[in-house]
Design a protein around this motif. Structure first.
Motif, PDB file in Angstrom:
ATOM      1  N   MET A 215       0.857  -1.182   0.000  1.00  0.00           N
ATOM      2  CA  MET A 215       0.000   0.000   0.000  1.00  0.00           C
ATOM      3  C   MET A 215       0.901   1.243   0.000  1.00  0.00           C
ATOM      4  O   MET A 215       1.852   1.324   0.765  1.00  0.00           O
ATOM      5  N   THR A 216       0.580   2.192  -0.844  1.00  0.00           N
ATOM      6  CA  THR A 216       1.348   3.434  -0.878  1.00  0.00           C
ATOM      7  C   THR A 216       0.936   4.339   0.279  1.00  0.00           C
ATOM      8  O   THR A 216      -0.128   4.144   0.889  1.00  0.00           O
ATOM      9  N   ARG A 217       1.757   5.335   0.541  1.00  0.00           N
ATOM     10  CA  ARG A 217       1.416   6.292   1.595  1.00  0.00           C
ATOM     11  C   ARG A 217       0.162   7.088   1.220  1.00  0.00           C
ATOM     12  O   ARG A 217      -0.620   7.441   2.099  1.00  0.00           O
ATOM     13  N   LEU A 218      -0.045   7.323  -0.053  1.00  0.00           N
ATOM     14  CA  LEU A 218      -1.257   8.020  -0.477  1.00  0.00           C
ATOM     15  C   LEU A 218      -2.480   7.146  -0.196  1.00  0.00           C
ATOM     16  O   LEU A 218      -3.492   7.640   0.308  1.00  0.00           O
ATOM     17  N   ASP A 219      -2.388   5.848  -0.493  1.00  0.00           N
ATOM     18  CA  ASP A 219      -3.487   4.931  -0.168  1.00  0.00           C
ATOM     19  C   ASP A 219      -3.756   4.938   1.331  1.00  0.00           C
ATOM     20  O   ASP A 219      -4.915   4.977   1.766  1.00  0.00           O
TER      21      ASP A 219
ATOM     22  N   ARG B 113      -0.374  18.302  10.935  1.00  0.00           N
ATOM     23  CA  ARG B 113       1.083  18.245  11.036  1.00  0.00           C
ATOM     24  C   ARG B 113       1.726  19.036   9.902  1.00  0.00           C
ATOM     25  O   ARG B 113       2.838  19.530  10.037  1.00  0.00           O
ATOM     26  N   CYS B 114       1.032  19.139   8.792  1.00  0.00           N
ATOM     27  CA  CYS B 114       1.559  19.837   7.614  1.00  0.00           C
ATOM     28  C   CYS B 114       1.239  21.322   7.629  1.00  0.00           C
ATOM     29  O   CYS B 114       2.001  22.132   7.117  1.00  0.00           O
ATOM     30  N   CYS B 115       0.101  21.670   8.200  1.00  0.00           N
ATOM     31  CA  CYS B 115      -0.348  23.061   8.284  1.00  0.00           C
ATOM     32  C   CYS B 115      -1.296  23.183   9.468  1.00  0.00           C
ATOM     33  O   CYS B 115      -2.266  22.428   9.546  1.00  0.00           O
ATOM     34  N   GLY B 116      -1.020  24.111  10.351  1.00  0.00           N
ATOM     35  CA  GLY B 116      -1.775  24.226  11.593  1.00  0.00           C
ATOM     36  C   GLY B 116      -3.124  24.919  11.507  1.00  0.00           C
ATOM     37  O   GLY B 116      -3.706  25.236  12.534  1.00  0.00           O
ATOM     38  N   SER B 117      -3.636  25.121  10.321  1.00  0.00           N
ATOM     39  CA  SER B 117      -4.966  25.708  10.176  1.00  0.00           C
ATOM     40  C   SER B 117      -6.011  24.598  10.266  1.00  0.00           C
ATOM     41  O   SER B 117      -6.063  23.707   9.419  1.00  0.00           O
ATOM     42  N   GLN B 118      -6.846  24.676  11.274  1.00  0.00           N
ATOM     43  CA  GLN B 118      -7.892  23.678  11.486  1.00  0.00           C
ATOM     44  C   GLN B 118      -8.831  23.601  10.284  1.00  0.00           C
ATOM     45  O   GLN B 118      -9.173  22.512   9.819  1.00  0.00           O
ATOM     46  N   ARG B 119      -9.222  24.754   9.781  1.00  0.00           N
ATOM     47  CA  ARG B 119     -10.160  24.792   8.649  1.00  0.00           C
ATOM     48  C   ARG B 119      -9.547  24.126   7.412  1.00  0.00           C
ATOM     49  O   ARG B 119     -10.197  23.349   6.719  1.00  0.00           O
ATOM     50  N   TRP B 120      -8.283  24.407   7.149  1.00  0.00           N
ATOM     51  CA  TRP B 120      -7.593  23.811   6.005  1.00  0.00           C
ATOM     52  C   TRP B 120      -7.477  22.295   6.193  1.00  0.00           C
ATOM     53  O   TRP B 120      -7.756  21.537   5.265  1.00  0.00           O
TER      54      TRP B 120
ATOM     55  N   ILE C 215       5.898  25.788   2.965  1.00  0.00           N
ATOM     56  CA  ILE C 215       6.189  24.842   4.050  1.00  0.00           C
ATOM     57  C   ILE C 215       5.206  23.680   4.000  1.00  0.00           C
ATOM     58  O   ILE C 215       5.586  22.515   4.150  1.00  0.00           O
ATOM     59  N   THR C 216       3.940  23.984   3.783  1.00  0.00           N
ATOM     60  CA  THR C 216       2.909  22.947   3.714  1.00  0.00           C
ATOM     61  C   THR C 216       3.220  21.961   2.602  1.00  0.00           C
ATOM     62  O   THR C 216       3.114  20.743   2.800  1.00  0.00           O
ATOM     63  N   ARG C 217       3.599  22.459   1.456  1.00  0.00           N
ATOM     64  CA  ARG C 217       3.928  21.571   0.326  1.00  0.00           C
ATOM     65  C   ARG C 217       5.075  20.625   0.706  1.00  0.00           C
ATOM     66  O   ARG C 217       5.004  19.419   0.471  1.00  0.00           O
ATOM     67  N   ILE C 218       6.119  21.165   1.301  1.00  0.00           N
ATOM     68  CA  ILE C 218       7.261  20.349   1.717  1.00  0.00           C
ATOM     69  C   ILE C 218       6.830  19.309   2.741  1.00  0.00           C
ATOM     70  O   ILE C 218       7.229  18.141   2.677  1.00  0.00           O
ATOM     71  N   ARG C 219       5.990  19.712   3.668  1.00  0.00           N
ATOM     72  CA  ARG C 219       5.543  18.771   4.708  1.00  0.00           C
ATOM     73  C   ARG C 219       4.607  17.707   4.146  1.00  0.00           C
ATOM     74  O   ARG C 219       4.635  16.566   4.605  1.00  0.00           O
ATOM     75  N   LEU C 220       3.798  18.059   3.179  1.00  0.00           N
ATOM     76  CA  LEU C 220       2.971  17.042   2.522  1.00  0.00           C
ATOM     77  C   LEU C 220       3.859  16.019   1.810  1.00  0.00           C
ATOM     78  O   LEU C 220       3.586  14.814   1.854  1.00  0.00           O
ATOM     79  N   GLU C 221       4.911  16.502   1.183  1.00  0.00           N
ATOM     80  CA  GLU C 221       5.855  15.587   0.535  1.00  0.00           C
ATOM     81  C   GLU C 221       6.487  14.657   1.579  1.00  0.00           C
ATOM     82  O   GLU C 221       6.628  13.453   1.329  1.00  0.00           O
ATOM     83  N   LYS C 222       6.858  15.199   2.727  1.00  0.00           N
ATOM     84  CA  LYS C 222       7.440  14.384   3.805  1.00  0.00           C
ATOM     85  C   LYS C 222       6.420  13.389   4.333  1.00  0.00           C
ATOM     86  O   LYS C 222       6.776  12.239   4.636  1.00  0.00           O
ATOM     87  N   LEU C 223       5.176  13.804   4.456  1.00  0.00           N
ATOM     88  CA  LEU C 223       4.119  12.913   4.933  1.00  0.00           C
ATOM     89  C   LEU C 223       3.964  11.723   3.993  1.00  0.00           C
ATOM     90  O   LEU C 223       3.840  10.587   4.441  1.00  0.00           O
ATOM     91  N   LEU C 224       4.009  11.994   2.705  1.00  0.00           N
ATOM     92  CA  LEU C 224       3.850  10.918   1.723  1.00  0.00           C
ATOM     93  C   LEU C 224       5.092  10.050   1.613  1.00  0.00           C
ATOM     94  O   LEU C 224       5.019   8.902   1.150  1.00  0.00           O
TER      95      LEU C 224
END
Length: 170
Positions: A1-5, A21-28, A158-167
């Motif tokens: 299973m991939t990280r995206l899955d 963890r990627c962006c601290g905005s609750q709404r986002w 920063i969010t983009r970089i953290r999303l990449e790290k998450l995946l």
């Protein structure tokens, strides 16, 4: 299973926590959790960017609360447990910085917060401490509304970089 899955299959609450963890905005983060499933990484990145563009000053300020001050490396892991390792990697440019630069960043951070009412936020990945200090000094000349938008743009990077790290995480 991939990280995206894996991300697509998480419960709403768990996915929201990962996005926070990627962006601290609750709404986002809530909107990202609702937007699943993502067909591929590009779709995830595009949705993240679009949803961030739909946020405003209140969301931006909330997200900033989830970041340590630039140069505050000693407190990264303690205060920001969920993102401390990521923040430490992002601020690697602080390594080897001279005491004069470290002190100037500390003083600059205080002056910046007094002027704008929020922390100095910069996408630190790949930047030296001296580069971050130069950016801080340059941005002190911005009007408050302009600077808030600049900081929000930095959060998007920063969010983009953290999303990449998450995946990429195991």
């Amino acid at each position: 299973m991939t990280r995206l899955d894996w991300l697509n299959r998480l419960s709403f609450e768990d996915a929201q926590a990962e996005f926070l963890r990627c962006c601290g905005s609750q709404r986002w983060a809530e909107a990202m959790a609702r937007a699943r499933p993502f067909q591929n990484q590009e779709a995830l990145f595009a949705e993240a960017s679009w949803l961030w563009s739909q946020t405003g000053p209140e969301d931006w300020r909330e997200a900033m609360l989830h970041h340590p001050r630039i140069g505050d490396v000693s407190k990264l892991r303690e205060k920001f447990k969920a993102t401390g390792a990521w923040s430490e990697q992002e601020q690697r440019g602080m390594e080897g910085a001279g005491e004069d630069v470290i002190q100037a960043l500390a003083e600059g951070n205080r002056a910046y917060e007094e002027r704008f009412g929020f922390i100095f936020l910069v996408c630190a990945t790949g930047k030296s401490a001296a580069e971050m200090l130069a950016l801080l000094r340059e941005r002190m000349n911005n009007a408050p509304d302009q600077e808030l938008k600049v900081a929000a743009d930095e959060q998007a990077k920063i969010t983009r970089i953290r999303l990449e790290k998450l995946l990429a995480s195991p």
